[in-house]
Design an enzyme around this catalytic site. Structure first.
Site, short mmCIF file in Angstrom:
data_model
loop_
_atom_site.label_atom_id
_atom_site.label_comp_id
_atom_site.label_asym_id
_atom_site.label_seq_id
_atom_site.Cartn_x
_atom_site.Cartn_y
_atom_site.Cartn_z
N ASP A 252 -2.40 -7.34 7.49
CA ASP A 252 -2.82 -5.94 7.53
C ASP A 252 -1.63 -4.98 7.56
O ASP A 252 -1.68 -3.89 7.01
CB ASP A 252 -3.69 -5.73 8.79
CG ASP A 252 -4.34 -4.36 8.85
OD1 ASP A 252 -4.83 -3.91 7.81
OD2 ASP A 252 -4.35 -3.76 9.94
N HIS A 257 3.08 -1.86 5.15
CA HIS A 257 3.67 -0.75 5.91
C HIS A 257 5.02 -1.12 6.54
O HIS A 257 5.99 -0.38 6.45
CB HIS A 257 2.73 -0.29 7.03
CG HIS A 257 1.34 0.01 6.56
ND1 HIS A 257 1.08 0.57 5.34
CD2 HIS A 257 0.12 -0.17 7.15
CE1 HIS A 257 -0.23 0.73 5.21
NE2 HIS A 257 -0.83 0.27 6.28
N LYS A 357 -2.60 -4.39 17.92
CA LYS A 357 -3.72 -3.54 18.32
C LYS A 357 -3.85 -3.61 19.84
O LYS A 357 -3.51 -4.63 20.45
CB LYS A 357 -5.02 -4.06 17.71
CG LYS A 357 -5.00 -4.17 16.20
CD LYS A 357 -5.24 -2.85 15.54
CE LYS A 357 -5.34 -2.99 14.04
NZ LYS A 357 -5.21 -1.70 13.36
C1 BG6 Z 1 -4.02 0.55 7.87
C2 BG6 Z 1 -4.45 -0.69 8.58
O1 BG6 Z 1 -3.48 0.25 6.62
O2 BG6 Z 1 -3.05 1.24 8.66
C3 BG6 Z 1 -5.01 -0.34 9.95
O3 BG6 Z 1 -5.43 -1.37 7.82
C4 BG6 Z 1 -4.01 0.46 10.74
O4 BG6 Z 1 -5.37 -1.52 10.65
C5 BG6 Z 1 -3.52 1.65 9.93
O5 BG6 Z 1 -4.65 0.91 11.91
C6 BG6 Z 1 -2.39 2.35 10.64
O6 BG6 Z 1 -2.11 3.54 9.99
P1 BG6 Z 1 -1.55 4.79 10.78
O7 BG6 Z 1 -1.31 5.81 9.72
O8 BG6 Z 1 -2.59 5.18 11.78
O9 BG6 Z 1 -0.29 4.32 11.45
#
Ligand code: BG6
Length: 519
Positions: A252, A257, A357
């Site tokens: 994920d 990211h 999480k």
């Molecule tokens: C998403 C994930 O791509 O990014 C999520 O699937 C996560 O699980 C989210 O919570 C986090 O994004 P941000 O912008 O809130 O840091």
């Protein structure tokens, strides 16, 4: 087209006329992010009146009902006050089509509707299709769009496709997906989105590194001891049990990211801000990440799953008690990794990554931990008492940058305190809210793919992660759940970094400061 990383240059010019076609338009992304982002662009004067939207989804709805729904939604999800006049003009350019995405007939109807929208709004046959559907439809939709002639570009019109994450489930599926969509699209037409690249603070990593003369000379293994990247979330998996069970925290967050953050932090200066110049350098970093050998996986990675826990007096459920999660689930909700980037600049500098999480707070931070100063002047001082310079890029929330350094605490006795130089975005630039999708949508309309992932970057990310997935699958965890909701993850994550004599830096405003180090 040149991207505008400085907030100047092309910005200010409205995007060209176009239709944004949203597949999966009844989902959360459309109402929470895409429409509010378009509205913000319109409010900034960055859209012309020749911009229309066609939403597709399964449920039956008329154009009028779709407009009404989004009018209700924008009241909830707008990031700034909505100007009634502007919205009224905008909403008239929204259209809806009920769709079965596997049916060729859908795409014929879409073609007819787009021709009508072109006539009504002067959108000139420029289309960008946003795939906000379940990933299983990505290849089908692209293929069908191709079949209907909706991605054929001509001299005077462009056609692009934005693909949401997750891009593949592992290395092989990512390769297959790239292969499938490239049967009908040229690489220049494909915009693989990673919403982290839409964040101002993430874009600022490049500006910070390459527009200041003082950091880059020390940005290497001679001066940097190690780097920590933390993406900590206080939320659980929310309503996404079904998705998360199949994904887990590693898939994920890491190949997408977190690897964006890593590659922007570690890349060489690009020769320009042209899309491929930047992406070439990012891709090189990803390819330089040392593959973790199967026998090393368990010692260089940590996985965790939250059990129940108390936060602010409130009892939080364990992951296994969340909706759509198996009672004996082995899915990880936390991951920590130790990686090395095998190149001249970063040889032997550990990169520690962690994400999870139900951690104590929401915080995304990159910590650059510099090496200690030589000790000549402070010989009497135990090494462990001397602080090190630390640069913290706080990407969210409390966006800012801080640099910690040692200073003499005033007084007759020499005592050293660790103090901070602190920059807060809000102090300088105000706290303007955005969805984080504005820049990405705008860039796509301008044809600037700098902030989108190229096929080779996606595959390079999966290549790093694949051996971990394989070993984890072969050796399922036996101790889940292994951290309490509201804690900083399993003890093994501390062990991973402590084994090298380091500590995870505290996240949040205090991340730079450790005060009163007595000499
Ligand atoms: C998403 C994930 O791509 O990014 C999520 O699937 C996560 O699980 C989210 O919570 C986090 O994004 P941000 O912008 O809130 O840091």
């Amino acid at each position: 087209m040149k991207p505008d990383l400085s907030g100047m240059g092309q910005a200010g010019q409205p995007a060209p006329p176009a239709v944004m076609v949203i597949f999966g338009a009844s989902g959360d992304l459309t109402k929470r992010k895409l429409i509010p982002a378009l509205y913000n662009l319109a409010a900034e004067g960055l859209l012309t009146d020749e911009l229309a939207v066609v939403g597709l989804a399964r449920r039956e709805m008329s154009h009028e009902q779709f407009r009404q729904k989004l009018t209700d939604d924008i009241k909830v999800f707008a990031t700034n006050t909505v100007d009634a006049g502007l919205w009224e003009k905008f909403v008239k350019r929204l259209y809806y089509l009920r769709a079965d995405l596997t049916e060729p007939r859908t795409y014929e109807r879409l073609r007819d509707l787009l021709a009508q929208v072109d006539r009504n709004h002067g959108t000139r046959g420029n289309y960008f299709h946003y795939l906000a559907t379940a990933p299983k439809f990505f290849a089908t939709v692209t293929e069908q769009l191709g079949g209907a002639g909706l991605i054929d570009q001509e001299e005077n019109c462009w056609r692009r496709v934005i693909v949401e994450k997750p891009f593949g489930h592992d290395l092989q599926s990512a390769r297959f997906l790239n292969r499938d969509i490239r049967k009908v699209l040229d690489e220049e037409q494909i915009y693989r989105i990673d919403h982290y690249l839409g964040k101002e603070t993430v874009q600022n990593i490049l500006v910070f590194r390459f527009s200041n003369g003082i950091f880059e000379p020390v940005w290497n293994r001679r001066y940097i001891d190690h780097i920590q990247i933390t993406v900590s979330e206080s939320v659980g998996i929310e309503q996404r049990g079904g998705y998360f069970e199949l994904s887990g925290a590693l898939r994920d967050m890491v190949p997408n990211h977190m690897f964006q953050l890593l590659s922007l932090t570690a890349m060489e200066p690009p020769i320009s801000f042209e899309a491929d110049a930047v992406r070439d350098e990012q891709a090189k970093v990803l390819r330089a990440i040392q593959p973790i050998r199967p026998e090393e996986v368990l010692s260089r990675t940590v996985r965790g799953q939250y059990g129940e826990g108390k936060v602010d007096g409130e009892m939080l459920a364990s992951y296994r008690d969340e909706a759509l999660v198996a009672e004996d689930s082995r899915t990880e909700t936390f991951v920590a990794l130790k990686l090395f980037v095998d190149n001249w600049r970063w040889a032997h500098v550990p990169f520690y990554l962690r994400t999870g999480k139900r951690l104590p707070k929401r915080a995304t931070e990159i910590v650059i931990q510099f090496r200690r100063a030589p000790f000549i002047l402070f010989r009497q001082t135990g090494i462990e008492k001397l602080g090190r310079n630390r640069l913290v890029l706080r990407l969210q929330p409390n966006e800012g940058i801080s640099l910690s350094f040692g200073a003499k605490i005033p007084g007759p006795v020499v005592r050293l305190g660790e103090v901070n130089m602190d920059f807060h975005y809000a102090d300088y630039f105000g706290a303007k809210s955005s969805t984080g999708y504005e820049r990405l949508l705008y860039d796509c309309m301008l044809g600037d793919a700098t902030l989108f992932q190229r096929a080779d970057m996606v595959e390079a990310g999966w290549e790093v992660v694949e051996p971990i997935l394989d070993v984890w699958k072969a050796l399922p965890p036996r101790n889940f759940p292994n951290y309490a909701a509201g804690s900083w993850g399993p003890k093994e994550a501390d062990d991973l970094i402590q084994a090298d004599g380091h500590e995870w830096t505290k996240c949040g405003p205090e991340s730079g400061v450790r005060n009163d180090r007595r000499l």
